[in-house]
Enzyme design. Structure first.
Site, PDB file in Angstrom:
ATOM      1  N   HIS B 124       0.877  -1.171   0.000  1.00 54.94           N
ATOM      2  CA  HIS B 124       0.000   0.000   0.000  1.00 54.94           C
ATOM      3  C   HIS B 124       0.922   1.231   0.000  1.00 54.94           C
ATOM      4  CE1 HIS B 124      -2.812   2.923   1.832  1.00 54.94           C
ATOM      5  NE2 HIS B 124      -3.784   2.109   1.494  1.00 54.94           N
ATOM      6  N   ASP B 201       3.142  -4.896   8.087  1.00 59.11           N
ATOM      7  CA  ASP B 201       1.922  -4.111   7.917  1.00 59.11           C
ATOM      8  C   ASP B 201       0.742  -5.066   8.074  1.00 59.11           C
ATOM      9  OD1 ASP B 201      -0.271  -2.680   7.163  1.00 59.11           O
ATOM     10  OD2 ASP B 201       0.560  -1.938   5.273  1.00 59.11           O
ATOM     11  N   GLN B 204      -4.395  -5.499   6.919  1.00 57.79           N
ATOM     12  CA  GLN B 204      -5.386  -6.415   6.351  1.00 57.79           C
ATOM     13  C   GLN B 204      -5.352  -7.797   7.001  1.00 57.79           C
ATOM     14  OE1 GLN B 204      -7.738  -5.451   4.398  1.00 57.79           O
ATOM     15  NE2 GLN B 204      -6.923  -3.490   3.700  1.00 57.79           N
ATOM     16  N   LYS B 227     -10.419  -0.715  10.476  1.00 55.61           N
ATOM     17  CA  LYS B 227     -10.611  -1.885   9.611  1.00 55.61           C
ATOM     18  C   LYS B 227     -10.978  -3.131  10.423  1.00 55.61           C
ATOM     19  CE  LYS B 227      -7.157  -0.311   6.240  1.00 55.61           C
ATOM     20  NZ  LYS B 227      -7.887   0.097   5.044  1.00 55.61           N
ATOM     21  N   CYS B 367      -4.643   2.207  -3.857  1.00 53.33           N
ATOM     22  CA  CYS B 367      -3.451   2.770  -3.219  1.00 53.33           C
ATOM     23  C   CYS B 367      -2.236   1.874  -3.405  1.00 53.33           C
ATOM     24  CB  CYS B 367      -3.679   3.029  -1.733  1.00 53.33           C
ATOM     25  SG  CYS B 367      -4.976   4.207  -1.412  1.00 53.33           S
TER      26      CYS B 367
HETATM   27  C1  PLP Z   1      -2.231  -3.011   3.590  1.00 53.59           C
HETATM   28  C2  PLP Z   1      -2.601  -1.619   4.054  1.00 53.59           C
HETATM   29  N1  PLP Z   1      -1.668  -0.869   4.625  1.00 53.59           N
HETATM   30  C3  PLP Z   1      -1.947   0.368   5.079  1.00 53.59           C
HETATM   31  C4  PLP Z   1      -3.191   0.910   4.945  1.00 53.59           C
HETATM   32  C5  PLP Z   1      -3.442   2.291   5.448  1.00 53.59           C
HETATM   33  O1  PLP Z   1      -4.423   2.327   6.405  1.00 53.59           O
HETATM   34  P1  PLP Z   1      -4.902   3.709   7.019  1.00 53.59           P
HETATM   35  O2  PLP Z   1      -5.437   4.507   5.875  1.00 53.59           O
HETATM   36  O3  PLP Z   1      -5.953   3.330   7.993  1.00 53.59           O
HETATM   37  O4  PLP Z   1      -3.727   4.346   7.636  1.00 53.59           O
HETATM   38  C6  PLP Z   1      -4.195   0.170   4.339  1.00 53.59           C
HETATM   39  C7  PLP Z   1      -5.548   0.744   4.136  1.00 53.59           C
HETATM   40  O5  PLP Z   1      -6.176   0.607   3.106  1.00 53.59           O
HETATM   41  C8  PLP Z   1      -3.889  -1.136   3.882  1.00 53.59           C
HETATM   42  O6  PLP Z   1      -4.825  -1.894   3.302  1.00 53.59           O
END
Ligand code: PLP
Ligand code: ZN
Lengths: 143, 412
Positions: B124, B201, B204, B227, B367
């Site tokens: 992401h 990370d 998910q 999430k 993203c």
């Molecule tokens: C794999 C992953 N990393 C990071 C993020 C970023 O999350 P946040 O926007 O809540 O900071 C997301 C959100 O879509 C994600 O799916």
């Protein structure tokens, strides 16, 4: 939301088999417009001779709304002067922003009037206005 | 474990009974954010009605209540991911802030010219740009683990890209764009052999599967509360105490200090050193309630429910010749995220048409622009499930998908 008011036959016609989807031989203007958030990515080509848009076309990828809007715009601006084209851009943007609602005033947009209902779909407004912003940018940059 | 039926479980979520565009809402955008149970919503109201004050600052009744709300949330998060100590749990706004905190605080002090930072092409943007910018600032090298045509990180990538020069590896556990589960344990073990520190990370994964930071031996873990049934604006950074201890503060201000003099300051201990200013107490409390809800239902049951939903959706999608599916075919290697396209249709049109049928899906690059470019995709549509989704909803999703091409003037 009524899909019938968005995905009309006219819009399908322009988005699927647009006669404007090709390159120009010797364009005087070429400008890329894209919506990074959804992946619409078009390049608008113009042939402007002595202040008149003699020909225009586009290439690239996009959703049905962005492609139809581009194709309708091209039909509309061919043969118009740069000033007239810029005026049409502001009428179109005015329509989408619901700042211009008078039907008589909007008639100049011809086929592109079919995109009026996009203003009910906030998520797709960017798709509809992409080509028009690109045209404005292209014409103003070269002035 | 909670033995209640799915019908009962769904009653915990007020928004699942909504209509969208005149149709019953089918919410399949859970990878973006999840809906909230009554229990979480009520906890926010309750906090402001009965416990609101600035924690850690006052000796009065309400301040003690607020401190207790905030610190008990930290303990619940600790237990949920099985960290050693609640000193290892830092509250942030979201996964993005946790990663930026790491890049600034850990990265700026530990990465030097010529060092290598390794991430995967699945990341992401939140787990990509902070490292790209750090690498630029420090003249370090950013390297990518590439994936095969199904979005799986290749083993030889792990064993060739992570080297003695690698100081930091930051890897997603599950891809939000393709649903791939990465071999995160193998990556951690190999990176440790090479002396690198590993950030996971878990945005998910933490909401969907039982994650144990001790078993995984992750050095850092980040995730977002929203999430996983929690409110927006609360996120977590877990770090091994030894590593957090050595990190300089990220933001300066109130609550993170010990003594402040005109020219010098000493900083508070963990976790406060990394939490400057008045914190999101209501968010932490909401996250606590969310975790208690998940634990009551049971992470094992959640995982099993989602496996069943995903298998069903995948099977039904595979039957449709108009659908192109991306990501792993092997269901044991994918999560409850399904990326796809309807033939000849731009995903934005797909999402708009599905919306008219009440079905919420996502369209775009998710993203993950470098990933989309690498996979040669312009954009995809994405359906993502949570345990509260049902097979009936998947049937509505499939039936609606069958109509998409018709709206765009194709015969079928
Ligand atoms: C794999 C992953 N990393 C990071 C993020 C970023 O999350 P946040 O926007 O809540 O900071 C997301 C959100 O879509 C994600 O799916
Ligand atoms: Zn578009």
């Amino acid at each position: 939301m009524d899909l019938n008011s968005i995905y009309t036959e006219l819009i399908m016609e322009h988005s699927q088999h647009s006669h404007n989807h090709h390159h120009l031989d010797c364009p005087s203007h070429s400008m890329r417009g894209h919506n990074p958030s959804c992946g619409d990515d078009i390049t608008l080509e113009l042939k402007v001779v002595e202040g008149i848009i003699e020909d225009a076309s586009f290439t690239g990828l996009g959703c049905a709304i962005s492609k139809a809007s581009t194709s309708m715009m091209i039909d509309l601006i061919k043969g118009k002067s740069v000033e007239e084209a810029l005026e049409l851009v502001s009428v179109f943007i005015g329509m989408i922003k619901r700042e211009i609602t008078d039907e008589a005033e909007l008639e100049v947009l011809e086929d592109a009037l079919a995109l009026q209902n996009i203003s009910n779909m906030p998520a797709r407004v960017k798709c509809a206005v992409l080509a028009w912003h690109t045209l404005k940018q292209s014409l103003e940059e070269k002035e | 474990m909670d033995g209640r039926s799915i019908t009962e479980i769904r009653k915990d979520f007020p928004s699942l009974t909504l209509s969208a565009n005149g149709k019953p809402l089918v919410y399949l955008d859970n990878a973006a954010t999840t809906q909230k149970p009554f229990r979480v919503i009520a906890s926010l109201k309750d906090y402001y009605e009965r416990s609101n004050a600035n924690p850690h600052r006052g000796a009065h009744y309400l301040s003690i209540m607020a401190t207790e709300a905030y610190e008990s949330s930290r303990e619940v998060v600790r237990a949920f991911i099985n960290a050693w100590s609640s000193r290892e749990i830092i509250f942030t706004r979201n996964a993005t802030e946790s990663l930026n905190l790491l890049a600034h605080s850990y990265g700026m002090t530990n990465i030097k010219e010529g060092d290598e930072i390794v991430i995967s092409i699945l990341e992401h943007h939140s787990n990509l740009i902070p490292w790209q910018q750090l690498a630029k600032a420090k003249k370090a090298q950013l390297k990518y683990l590439y994936v095969d045509s199904e979005g799986q990180v290749k083993d030889e990538e792990i064993y060739t890209k992570i080297t003695d020069k690698t100081k930091l590896v930051s890897i997603t556990h599950i891809s939000n764009a393709l649903g791939t589960v990465t071999p995160v344990k193998r990556i951690i073990d190999f990176a440790h052999e090479k002396g690198a520190v590993v950030i996971v990370d878990g945005s998910q994964s933490v909401p969907h599967i039982k994650l144990d930071v001790k078993a995984l031996d992750a050095d850092f873990l980040v995730f977002s509360g929203h999430k996983m049934l929690g409110p927006m604006g609360i996120g977590v950074l877990y770090g091994k105490e030894k590593l957090l201890e050595a990190m300089p503060p990220f933001l300066f201000g109130g609550d993170m200090i010990e003594y402040v003099h005109e020219q010098e300051t000493t900083f508070a201990e963990l976790p406060f050193k990394l939490e400057a200013g008045t914190q999101n107490v209501e968010g932490a409390l909401g996250l606590k309630e969310a975790i208690l809800y998940l634990e009551k239902l049971g992470m094992d049951r959640i995982e099993a429910m989602e496996k069943e939903l995903t298998a069903y959706a995948f099977e039904r999608l595979s039957e449709l010749p108009i659908i192109e599916l991306y990501g792993p075919r092997d269901l044991s290697k994918r999560s409850s995220v399904i990326s796809f396209n309807v033939k000849d249709v731009h995903p934005h049109d797909t999402a708009s048409i599905m919306d008219a049928y009440g079905v919420a899906i996502r369209a775009g690059h998710h993203c993950a622009q470098p990933l989309m470019r690498y996979m040669n995709l312009n954009a995809t549509a994405r359906a993502s499930f949570y345990f509260y989704n049902t097979k009936d909803e998947i049937d509505i999703f499939i039936d609606s998908l069958k109509n998409v091409r018709k709206w765009l003037g194709y015969g079928s």
